[in-house]
Each structure stands twice: as C-alpha cells, then as structure tokens.
Write a protein that holds these residues in place. Structure first.
Motif, short mmCIF file in Angstrom:
data_model
loop_
_atom_site.label_atom_id
_atom_site.label_comp_id
_atom_site.label_asym_id
_atom_site.label_seq_id
_atom_site.Cartn_x
_atom_site.Cartn_y
_atom_site.Cartn_z
N SER A 1 1.46 7.32 5.61
CA SER A 1 0.96 8.25 4.59
C SER A 1 1.82 8.13 3.33
O SER A 1 1.64 8.87 2.38
N ARG A 2 2.72 7.17 3.35
CA ARG A 2 3.52 6.79 2.17
C ARG A 2 3.24 5.32 1.92
O ARG A 2 2.76 4.60 2.79
N SER A 3 3.61 4.85 0.73
CA SER A 3 3.35 3.45 0.38
C SER A 3 4.47 2.51 0.78
O SER A 3 4.27 1.30 0.82
N GLY B 1 -0.63 7.26 0.28
CA GLY B 1 0.07 6.14 0.90
C GLY B 1 -0.85 4.99 1.28
O GLY B 1 -1.87 4.74 0.63
#
Length: 184
Positions: free
Chosen positions: A12-14, A46
C-alpha cells in the motif's frame, strides 16, 4: 471458459525504488492485454493503486476487496468493476483467494508477507494447488527466498516448500509463468 483471475498482493506504499511502481503498472497493463481479471486489495495507494489504475486504463475487469477499517487509510477505489467491503482482514484474504486462479506477490511489507505465507501454508498442507509467484523486481524478494532456504536447511520445512511458489524477475517472465501455471 471464463477469463483467469489473478490475485495480486502488494504494498500500500510505493517503496524506495521507482522500479516497483513501474513494474506494478506494467503488470496491471499486462493483466488487461492477456484478458485476465485483476483481484486485489481495492486500495488506491502505493503499488495497489498503480496496478489497479494501469489494469483499468488498459481495459481489464477488476475485483477489489477491502476491509471496512482500511477504507480511509488505503483510499478504497470504488470505480472498480466489482468492489467488496469486508468486516476484517481474514475475510478480505479469503474473498480474494476464492475469486482467483493464481496468486502474484509484488513488493510489499508485512501485509504482503502475511498474504504470501498464508497462501503458501495453505498450499503446503494441501488446501489448494493454485500457482503462486513472487515478482522479484530488482531482487526485492531475494532475502525472503534466503530465509525460506534457511528454514529448510534448519529442518523446519522440507525442500518441497520451494516447489509451491516460483520467483520471476520481470513482467514478461511472470506472464509466461502464469500462462504455464494456469494451463496446468
């Protein structure tokens, strides 16, 4: 015959490497070009957001599954083909798994590790035979693979554990492996 549904577990993050987002977008577009459906965590942040937007833009059908408590944090993506809100994380994983033909794990954190180990454990104890793939962008999953090797050498799992998943370096290799895995 219905098109294959590909469950994608991812961050959910890049992440720190721009290649992670680029690969997520590339795989999202590939899901569409192969005529497959994306099944994922319904977030619009993300890598989740990257893979979903790319799949949608390229014309893929999408199924997103998100627990009610993450709607705000993960910015639940309501413009999907099918959008499901669950009560908790366990139900989310079950709905995603039950609605997929193969599992792909892109780079991610604790949640992605939890998802990977749950489907891996289910395969280990004979609950499913769905193919499981780690998309090893820039070697992201190498420490995990080394840990699994350690678990095996220390006698906590048999070598057959490594036969239950496959690591692939890029979207082209993943696509070929998915086609092979879905056919068998």
């Amino acid at each position: 015959m219905k098109p294959a549904s590909i469950c994608v577990f991812c961050g959910s993050r890049s992440g720190a490497d721009a290649a992670y987002a680029e690969t997520a977008r590339g795989f999202g577009a590939r899901i569409a070009s192969e005529g497959w459906r994306l099944v994922y965590g319904a977030g619009d942040v993300g890598l989740m957001g990257e893979v979903a937007r790319a799949a949608q833009e390229a014309g893929a059908k999408t199924l997103g599954v998100i627990p009610v408590h993450l709607m705000d944090l993960e910015k639940g993506k309501r413009d999907l083909t099918t959008f499901v809100v669950t009560e908790d994380m366990h139900e989310r994983k079950k709905v995603m798994f039950m609605n997929s033909d193969a599992i792909v794990v892109l780079p991610g954190g604790a949640g992605s590790l939890d998802e990977f180990f749950e489907v891996l454990t289910w395969a280990q104890i004979g609950l499913h035979k769905k193919p499981i793939f780690l998309l090893d962008t820039n070697g992201y999953w190498q420490p995990l693979i080394a840990l699994i090797d350690h678990v095996i050498t220390q006698g906590f799992a048999s070598a057959s554990l490594k036969e239950l998943f496959r690591s692939v370096p890029d979207v082209d290799s993943l696509t070929a492996a998915l086609k092979e895995g879905l056919a068998g």
